[in-house]
Design a protein around this motif. Structure first.
Motif, PDB file in Angstrom:
ATOM      1  N   GLU B 170      49.222  40.590  43.419  1.00 42.98           N
ATOM      2  CA  GLU B 170      47.767  40.677  43.597  1.00 42.98           C
ATOM      3  C   GLU B 170      47.366  41.934  44.375  1.00 42.98           C
ATOM      4  O   GLU B 170      46.363  42.567  44.079  1.00 42.98           O
ATOM      5  N   VAL B 171      48.167  42.268  45.381  1.00 42.30           N
ATOM      6  CA  VAL B 171      47.852  43.430  46.214  1.00 42.30           C
ATOM      7  C   VAL B 171      47.920  44.720  45.393  1.00 42.30           C
ATOM      8  O   VAL B 171      47.039  45.569  45.466  1.00 42.30           O
ATOM      9  N   VAL B 172      48.971  44.854  44.581  1.00 42.52           N
ATOM     10  CA  VAL B 172      49.185  46.103  43.850  1.00 42.52           C
ATOM     11  C   VAL B 172      48.304  46.179  42.597  1.00 42.52           C
ATOM     12  O   VAL B 172      47.685  47.211  42.328  1.00 42.52           O
ATOM     13  N   VAL B 173      48.227  45.097  41.827  1.00 38.95           N
ATOM     14  CA  VAL B 173      47.556  45.151  40.533  1.00 38.95           C
ATOM     15  C   VAL B 173      46.132  44.587  40.595  1.00 38.95           C
ATOM     16  O   VAL B 173      45.305  44.885  39.725  1.00 38.95           O
ATOM     17  N   GLY B 174      45.828  43.795  41.629  1.00 37.94           N
ATOM     18  CA  GLY B 174      44.489  43.219  41.769  1.00 37.94           C
ATOM     19  C   GLY B 174      43.371  44.262  41.704  1.00 37.94           C
ATOM     20  O   GLY B 174      42.381  44.068  40.993  1.00 37.94           O
ATOM     21  N   PRO B 175      43.493  45.389  42.437  1.00 41.67           N
ATOM     22  CA  PRO B 175      42.419  46.382  42.386  1.00 41.67           C
ATOM     23  C   PRO B 175      42.170  46.949  40.983  1.00 41.67           C
ATOM     24  O   PRO B 175      41.022  47.089  40.569  1.00 41.67           O
ATOM     25  N   VAL B 176      43.219  47.244  40.238  1.00 35.98           N
ATOM     26  CA  VAL B 176      43.007  47.822  38.906  1.00 35.98           C
ATOM     27  C   VAL B 176      42.437  46.761  37.946  1.00 35.98           C
ATOM     28  O   VAL B 176      41.577  47.057  37.112  1.00 35.98           O
ATOM     29  N   MET B 177      42.866  45.508  38.101  1.00 35.21           N
ATOM     30  CA  MET B 177      42.296  44.451  37.259  1.00 35.21           C
ATOM     31  C   MET B 177      40.829  44.255  37.599  1.00 35.21           C
ATOM     32  O   MET B 177      39.977  44.139  36.724  1.00 35.21           O
TER      33      MET B 177
END
Lengths: 214, 214
Positions: B170-177
């Protein structure tokens, strides 16, 4: 009130209302409460302005004098629900301010508001007008708040200036939104203690992401 | 193939197929292509297994021998679309590996796959079976990949060990999603150069979040 530019504060008499109706504020509130009730029962697809007007005991024409579309009405109702989450934190430290933002967002994404937000985001996936309204009413104010928290931390010398400041909202709040949105678990099944704990576990990552030290 | 445990590799003859039908792979593929076509035309709500079967030129019974529900069928079709994004990066550095993951995810969230994913996530907001299938087919493999990238960086001594590793995805991919999902802009309107640039601008935040130095 964040979205109070067009609606009078409910605790005070409406100052010289443009349509000259002193009971506008109470009627607005009744219409928004009716909207939430109909949403909870029928979902967005099953909500009609006629049903909302009937439940609030007013005519559809009265509803349309205040909100010109179903999207506008639903957004206003959702904003009322999430209104308390729009204050600027002022703990004096970056970590403290980010903790406030993350905890508030985790609370807003769970429980009853969470169910509402998830339903609206689901609908916004194929309704551009609603998506635009959601971004304007919810996301942009939240992102502005995050940017301000970080800006003040830079000003205090807590962290160095950052590139990509326009992405700060997504960087800080994206993980907590993803955590509660992209899950098969229903938002109303997450209790508030769990929501808060998740926010606190995400805090060190958010803090490091913007250049701070947990 | 990530989800290849139950479907034969399309480039080779099916090795001893369980149902003894050598044309299963081609028929599976035709059914999944038909699913995507019907989804694009009618959306999730308007998709029926009957319409998919008719378009693929097979009976509904044939379709149900392979997938037992509309959810399963749609998830399989979406997985086929996003299949190429499931490889483990191995650039040798944390920054390089995270760049690969973020760029791939940004590409998957935009263009044609983006439209599909957004429609499915919209539907998953009120369809628990679909939400579970989406998490199993897409989110968990992605999160596992992120966790592995970070685990190897810790092993190489690039970053110190982290608390809250279960939140790394969530930390790494959450922002791009979040960037491509929670926006009024339609995913198919974002060109691939812009998607890639956004991923690269989010990279320093992701790197810092997990303890690295951009």
């Amino acid at each position: 009130m964040t979205h109070g530019t067009t609606s009078p504060h409910p605790a005070e008499p409406a100052p010289a209302p443009r349509r000259g109706r002193p009971r506008d504020a109470a009627r607005d509130r009744a219409l928004l409460d009716a909207t939430l009730a109909v949403l909870a029962e029928n979902g967005y697809g099953g909500l009609t302005t006629a049903a909302v007007a009937a439940r609030a005991g007013v005519s559809t024409a009265t509803l349309y004098r205040r909100w010109s579309s179903k999207e506008e009405l639903v957004i206003a109702a959702a904003a009322l629900h999430g209104e308390s989450s729009y204050e600027q934190p002022g703990t004096g430290t970056l970590e403290g301010d980010l903790r406030v933002v993350l905890r508030e967002k985790a609370a807003a994404m769970t429980g009853e508001p969470g169910r509402l937000i998830r339903a609206l985001i689901g609908e916004a996936a194929h309704n551009t007008a609603l998506a635009e309204a959601l971004v304007t009413a919810f996301l942009q104010p939240l992102y502005d708040r995050v940017a301000e928290v970080v800006r003040r931390a830079v000003e205090r010398g807590e962290i160095p200036p950052l590139d990509g400041v326009e992405l700060l909202g997504e960087v800080v709040v994206g993980p907590v939104m993803t955590h509660f949105l992209l899950t098969p678990r229903l938002p109303e099944d997450v209790d508030q203690a769990t929501a808060r704990e998740t926010a606190d576990r995400l805090l060190p990552f958010a803090l490091r992401a913007v250049g701070g030290t947990p």
